[in-house]
Design a protein around this motif. Structure first.
Motif, short mmCIF file in Angstrom:
data_model
loop_
_atom_site.label_atom_id
_atom_site.label_comp_id
_atom_site.label_asym_id
_atom_site.label_seq_id
_atom_site.Cartn_x
_atom_site.Cartn_y
_atom_site.Cartn_z
N LEU A 103 61.76 -16.47 -25.63
CA LEU A 103 60.44 -15.92 -25.32
C LEU A 103 59.48 -17.05 -24.97
O LEU A 103 59.30 -17.98 -25.75
CB LEU A 103 59.91 -15.13 -26.51
CG LEU A 103 58.51 -14.53 -26.39
CD1 LEU A 103 58.46 -13.51 -25.26
CD2 LEU A 103 58.09 -13.89 -27.71
N LEU A 104 58.86 -16.96 -23.79
CA LEU A 104 57.87 -17.93 -23.34
C LEU A 104 56.53 -17.22 -23.16
O LEU A 104 56.47 -16.14 -22.56
CB LEU A 104 58.30 -18.57 -22.01
CG LEU A 104 59.64 -19.30 -21.99
CD1 LEU A 104 59.94 -19.81 -20.58
CD2 LEU A 104 59.64 -20.46 -22.98
N PHE A 105 55.46 -17.84 -23.67
CA PHE A 105 54.13 -17.26 -23.57
C PHE A 105 53.29 -18.01 -22.54
O PHE A 105 53.23 -19.25 -22.56
CB PHE A 105 53.41 -17.33 -24.92
CG PHE A 105 53.80 -16.26 -25.89
CD1 PHE A 105 53.18 -15.03 -25.87
CD2 PHE A 105 54.80 -16.49 -26.82
CE1 PHE A 105 53.54 -14.04 -26.76
CE2 PHE A 105 55.16 -15.52 -27.72
CZ PHE A 105 54.53 -14.29 -27.70
N ASP A 106 52.64 -17.27 -21.68
CA ASP A 106 51.62 -17.84 -20.80
C ASP A 106 50.25 -17.54 -21.41
O ASP A 106 50.02 -16.42 -21.89
CB ASP A 106 51.74 -17.22 -19.41
CG ASP A 106 50.86 -17.92 -18.39
OD1 ASP A 106 50.31 -18.99 -18.72
OD2 ASP A 106 50.74 -17.40 -17.26
N GLU A 107 49.34 -18.52 -21.36
CA GLU A 107 48.01 -18.36 -21.98
C GLU A 107 48.15 -17.96 -23.44
O GLU A 107 47.57 -16.97 -23.91
CB GLU A 107 47.20 -17.30 -21.21
CG GLU A 107 47.04 -17.57 -19.72
CD GLU A 107 46.05 -18.67 -19.41
OE1 GLU A 107 45.40 -19.19 -20.36
OE2 GLU A 107 45.90 -19.03 -18.24
N VAL A 108 48.91 -18.74 -24.19
CA VAL A 108 49.24 -18.35 -25.57
C VAL A 108 48.00 -18.26 -26.45
O VAL A 108 47.98 -17.51 -27.43
CB VAL A 108 50.26 -19.34 -26.17
CG1 VAL A 108 49.62 -20.71 -26.39
CG2 VAL A 108 50.85 -18.80 -27.46
N ASP A 109 46.93 -18.98 -26.10
CA ASP A 109 45.72 -18.94 -26.91
C ASP A 109 45.11 -17.54 -26.96
O ASP A 109 44.48 -17.15 -27.95
CB ASP A 109 44.68 -19.93 -26.38
CG ASP A 109 44.33 -19.68 -24.92
OD1 ASP A 109 45.25 -19.72 -24.08
OD2 ASP A 109 43.15 -19.44 -24.62
#
Length: 209
Positions: A103-109
């Protein structure tokens, strides 16, 4: 924004997929997910890993996971409604294998803000048969003078109950009671910090997207 995160995620997804991993690249925005997938689709096709890389929102990931063994909403209705077989298929839509899922998150903030972090995903199965509408209308029309005992003796409730399996009676009784209680509290709830509002004469609930 503009720092190359999407490029890093696209390249990383490709490398992981080349090692046989199933890669889920998740963003808070459906627009960003579609945009990034479109931008890197040619690269995924070039390396023949398109079938291993999936771009979606977090809700989309939840949906895909929950429906892996079949349509979770249809299966739920099959279990509770009287005129269905009540059998839940255990067959997965994905072939068995030992591939690692990443699992990869974009804009994780964004996921640590109050709209996401600590919240739960609550999908629901709906049953919109005529008896359900009749029960809703009955409760709404008689909300000011109706009590729970009268509700449970009404032909509308009994007709609705007949569509469900016997073991679901306590659930339907509880939900019908809550329906009546909420209808009685409608005027109190408007503008009082409730989870709903009234728009053009219709009750609207906040939908997590």
């Amino acid at each position: 924004t503009g720092e190359g995160k999407s490029v890093v995620l696209g390249v990383t997804s490709t490398i992981l997929a080349l090692f046989g991993c199933e890669v889920y690249c998740v963003s808070y925005s459906a627009y960003l997910s579609h945009r990034d997938l479109s931008d890197f689709k040619d690269m995924f096709q070039l390396f023949d890993v398109e079938y291993l890389v999936r771009y979606s929102t977090l809700d989309g990931l939840f949906e895909a996971t929950l429906n892996d063994k079949g349509d979770i909403r249809r299966l739920s209705n099959d279990v509770i409604l009287r005129n269905t077989q009540g059998k839940v298929s255990a067959e997965s839509s994905n072939p068995p294998g030992k591939s690692t899922k990443v699992l990869l998150f974009d804009e994780v903030d964004v996921f640590f803000k109050e709209d996401f972090y600590g919240n739960v995903y609550m999908p629901g199965a709906t049953w919109t048969g005529g008896p359900a509408r009749a029960l809703l209308q009955f409760v709404w029309t008689n909300r000011l003078r109706l009590n729970k005992e009268q509700l449970l003796r009404s032909s509308e409730y009994i007709n609705c109950l007949s569509n469900f399996r016997p073991e679901m009676e306590p659930v339907l009784e509880s939900e019908a009671s809550k329906m009546l209680a909420h209808a009685k509290q409608l005027d109190v709830g408007i503008g009082g910090g409730s989870s709903y509002t009234v728009v053009d004469g219709r009750i609207a609930y906040k939908h997590h997207d």
